[in-house]
Motif scaffolding. Sequence first.
Motif, PDB file in Angstrom:
ATOM      1  N   UNK A  40       5.758 -13.417 -19.620  1.00  9.46           N
ATOM      2  CA  UNK A  40       5.610 -12.522 -18.479  1.00  9.46           C
ATOM      3  C   UNK A  40       6.956 -12.247 -17.826  1.00  9.46           C
ATOM      4  N   UNK A  41       7.281 -10.977 -17.624  1.00  9.52           N
ATOM      5  CA  UNK A  41       8.562 -10.568 -17.050  1.00  9.52           C
ATOM      6  C   UNK A  41       8.332  -9.893 -15.708  1.00  9.52           C
ATOM      7  N   UNK A  42       9.062 -10.331 -14.671  1.00  7.68           N
ATOM      8  CA  UNK A  42       8.956  -9.663 -13.380  1.00  7.68           C
ATOM      9  C   UNK A  42      10.189  -8.839 -13.040  1.00  7.68           C
ATOM     10  N   UNK A  43      11.178  -8.862 -13.933  1.00  7.56           N
ATOM     11  CA  UNK A  43      12.365  -8.038 -13.709  1.00  7.56           C
ATOM     12  C   UNK A  43      13.446  -8.692 -12.890  1.00  7.56           C
ATOM     13  N   UNK A  44      13.260  -9.955 -12.493  1.00  9.16           N
ATOM     14  CA  UNK A  44      14.290 -10.660 -11.729  1.00  9.16           C
ATOM     15  C   UNK A  44      15.075 -11.567 -12.659  1.00  9.16           C
ATOM     16  N   UNK A  45      16.025 -12.303 -12.099  1.00  4.83           N
ATOM     17  CA  UNK A  45      16.870 -13.184 -12.894  1.00  4.83           C
ATOM     18  C   UNK A  45      16.125 -14.309 -13.557  1.00  4.83           C
ATOM     19  N   UNK A  46      14.927 -14.658 -13.052  1.00  2.37           N
ATOM     20  CA  UNK A  46      14.222 -15.777 -13.676  1.00  2.37           C
ATOM     21  C   UNK A  46      13.537 -15.391 -14.980  1.00  2.37           C
ATOM     22  N   UNK A  47      13.557 -14.094 -15.330  1.00  2.10           N
ATOM     23  CA  UNK A  47      12.906 -13.663 -16.568  1.00  2.10           C
ATOM     24  C   UNK A  47      13.693 -14.051 -17.808  1.00  2.10           C
ATOM     25  N   UNK A  48      15.022 -14.004 -17.745  1.00  2.00           N
ATOM     26  CA  UNK A  48      15.823 -14.237 -18.949  1.00  2.00           C
ATOM     27  C   UNK A  48      15.636 -15.624 -19.534  1.00  2.00           C
ATOM     28  N   UNK A  49      15.659 -16.714 -18.728  1.00  2.00           N
ATOM     29  CA  UNK A  49      15.394 -18.031 -19.333  1.00  2.00           C
ATOM     30  C   UNK A  49      14.014 -18.106 -19.983  1.00  2.00           C
TER      31      UNK A  49
ATOM     32  N   UNK B 288      12.740  -4.343  -5.533  1.00  2.00           N
ATOM     33  CA  UNK B 288      12.769  -3.245  -6.488  1.00  2.00           C
ATOM     34  C   UNK B 288      11.770  -2.161  -6.107  1.00  2.00           C
ATOM     35  N   UNK B 289      10.570  -2.580  -5.712  1.00  2.00           N
ATOM     36  CA  UNK B 289       9.470  -1.642  -5.534  1.00  2.00           C
ATOM     37  C   UNK B 289       9.463  -0.950  -4.174  1.00  2.00           C
ATOM     38  N   UNK B 290      10.146  -1.489  -3.176  1.00  2.62           N
ATOM     39  CA  UNK B 290      10.103  -0.913  -1.836  1.00  2.62           C
ATOM     40  C   UNK B 290      10.656   0.509  -1.828  1.00  2.62           C
ATOM     41  N   UNK B 291       9.792   1.470  -1.541  1.00  2.00           N
ATOM     42  CA  UNK B 291      10.203   2.862  -1.416  1.00  2.00           C
ATOM     43  C   UNK B 291      10.400   3.596  -2.724  1.00  2.00           C
ATOM     44  N   UNK B 292      10.207   2.950  -3.873  1.00  2.00           N
ATOM     45  CA  UNK B 292      10.440   3.598  -5.160  1.00  2.00           C
ATOM     46  C   UNK B 292       9.212   4.401  -5.592  1.00  2.00           C
ATOM     47  N   UNK B 293       9.437   5.499  -6.283  1.00  2.00           N
ATOM     48  CA  UNK B 293       8.368   6.306  -6.845  1.00  2.00           C
ATOM     49  C   UNK B 293       7.842   5.649  -8.126  1.00  2.00           C
ATOM     50  N   UNK B 294       6.605   6.019  -8.495  1.00  2.00           N
ATOM     51  CA  UNK B 294       6.001   5.438  -9.688  1.00  2.00           C
ATOM     52  C   UNK B 294       6.859   5.638 -10.929  1.00  2.00           C
ATOM     53  N   UNK B 295       7.379   6.849 -11.105  1.00  2.00           N
ATOM     54  CA  UNK B 295       8.192   7.129 -12.289  1.00  2.00           C
ATOM     55  C   UNK B 295       9.435   6.251 -12.320  1.00  2.00           C
ATOM     56  N   UNK B 296      10.015   6.004 -11.168  1.00  2.00           N
ATOM     57  CA  UNK B 296      11.196   5.146 -11.095  1.00  2.00           C
ATOM     58  C   UNK B 296      10.844   3.704 -11.444  1.00  2.00           C
ATOM     59  N   UNK B 297       9.690   3.253 -10.962  1.00  2.38           N
ATOM     60  CA  UNK B 297       9.254   1.889 -11.274  1.00  2.38           C
ATOM     61  C   UNK B 297       8.986   1.736 -12.767  1.00  2.38           C
ATOM     62  N   UNK B 298       8.408   2.745 -13.381  1.00  5.11           N
ATOM     63  CA  UNK B 298       8.167   2.688 -14.824  1.00  5.11           C
ATOM     64  C   UNK B 298       9.482   2.654 -15.594  1.00  5.11           C
ATOM     65  N   UNK B 299      10.442   3.456 -15.171  1.00  2.00           N
ATOM     66  CA  UNK B 299      11.746   3.456 -15.840  1.00  2.00           C
ATOM     67  C   UNK B 299      12.409   2.087 -15.709  1.00  2.00           C
ATOM     68  N   UNK B 300      12.299   1.506 -14.525  1.00  3.63           N
ATOM     69  CA  UNK B 300      12.859   0.171 -14.328  1.00  3.63           C
ATOM     70  C   UNK B 300      12.172  -0.833 -15.256  1.00  3.63           C
ATOM     71  N   UNK B 301      10.845  -0.750 -15.363  1.00  3.88           N
ATOM     72  CA  UNK B 301      10.113  -1.652 -16.246  1.00  3.88           C
ATOM     73  C   UNK B 301      10.498  -1.485 -17.700  1.00  3.88           C
ATOM     74  N   UNK B 302      10.727  -0.231 -18.113  1.00  4.95           N
ATOM     75  CA  UNK B 302      11.166   0.022 -19.484  1.00  4.95           C
ATOM     76  C   UNK B 302      12.503  -0.643 -19.760  1.00  4.95           C
ATOM     77  N   UNK B 303      13.401  -0.591 -18.789  1.00  6.81           N
ATOM     78  CA  UNK B 303      14.707  -1.216 -18.955  1.00  6.81           C
ATOM     79  C   UNK B 303      14.588  -2.743 -18.980  1.00  6.81           C
ATOM     80  N   UNK B 304      13.708  -3.293 -18.155  1.00  3.95           N
ATOM     81  CA  UNK B 304      13.467  -4.742 -18.169  1.00  3.95           C
ATOM     82  C   UNK B 304      13.023  -5.190 -19.555  1.00  3.95           C
ATOM     83  N   UNK B 305      12.089  -4.461 -20.137  1.00  2.00           N
ATOM     84  CA  UNK B 305      11.583  -4.816 -21.460  1.00  2.00           C
ATOM     85  C   UNK B 305      12.646  -4.618 -22.539  1.00  2.00           C
ATOM     86  N   UNK B 306      13.447  -3.559 -22.409  1.00  2.00           N
ATOM     87  CA  UNK B 306      14.503  -3.305 -23.402  1.00  2.00           C
ATOM     88  C   UNK B 306      15.497  -4.454 -23.422  1.00  2.00           C
TER      89      UNK B 306
END
Length: 284
Positions: free
Chosen positions: A8-17, A46-64
């Motif tokens: 499970x990835x949340x996009x923060x620094x604790x995801x990499x380990x 990350x999510x405060x004030x962000x649009x859905x499309x921006x959040x999806x793009x961020x998630x895509x980068x997290x997974x990449x």
Amino acid sequence: MGGAVLVGLDGTGNSEPAVRWGAEEAAVRNLPLHLLHSWTSQPWSVSSGAEDAELRRYGTEVLRRAEATAKELHPGIPVKAEQVDEEAADALAERGREAALLVLGSRGHDSIAGFLMGSVSLRVLGRAECPVITVREEESSVGPGPEIVVGVTSEGVAAGDAVLGYAFTTAAAHGACLHVVRARTPSSALRTVTARPQDGAEGTASEQELLSAGLAPWREKFPDVQVIEEVVSGRAVPALLGACSRAGLLIIGRRTQRMPMPLGPSVLAVLHHSHCPVAVVPRR
């Protein structure tokens, strides 16, 4: 052990380990790696004030980035990257039904605030049907190393439960020594046929015999796993934390029918204080 290793990835620094640990588990067990991110459950920063499309793009980068990390460590493992719009705890618990193992990052438990911030992890731990490993963000290892500690109860040893099954399988996969710890408190002391409590050395010796007898079938099934058996006088949490001071992984069990709190105080205390990754295995 079938299924995939789910991370499970949340996009923060604790995801990499967690990604590194999950990739290692997938490689040594010859399993695929499944990376999952919920774009609707991203951190507040990350999510405060962000649009859905921006959040999806961020998630895509997290997974990449996570997929690149996994393939750099183990180029040959199959990797599936999935972004969902479900709440993170729901998605992880649901996919965990088919997974062999679930790995989650932890922000560390140095303060009560930091512990409570991991609410998604706590909810997943209470619902998951597969073993769940929590890995702290400062963890530098990518596996349990030379020693694994597993905590058992006398009932669990007698039943040959899922905790020991997972512990021996993990030790065999990593070529690690397995340190089996049974805490003996006065209230858990064995009784003779006359119901007289056995205290001191006599009670400890009896529990040691029970532990050895319970482990015998596992030793026979996994003859290459080096096993250390230990009965410790005292409460379970201090005994386990003391035993795992030099270990790379601590394995404990949880009751699946425990309500209203799915995680008992001992499990929470170990998660809070352990300095190594912790695997929580549901008991059927």
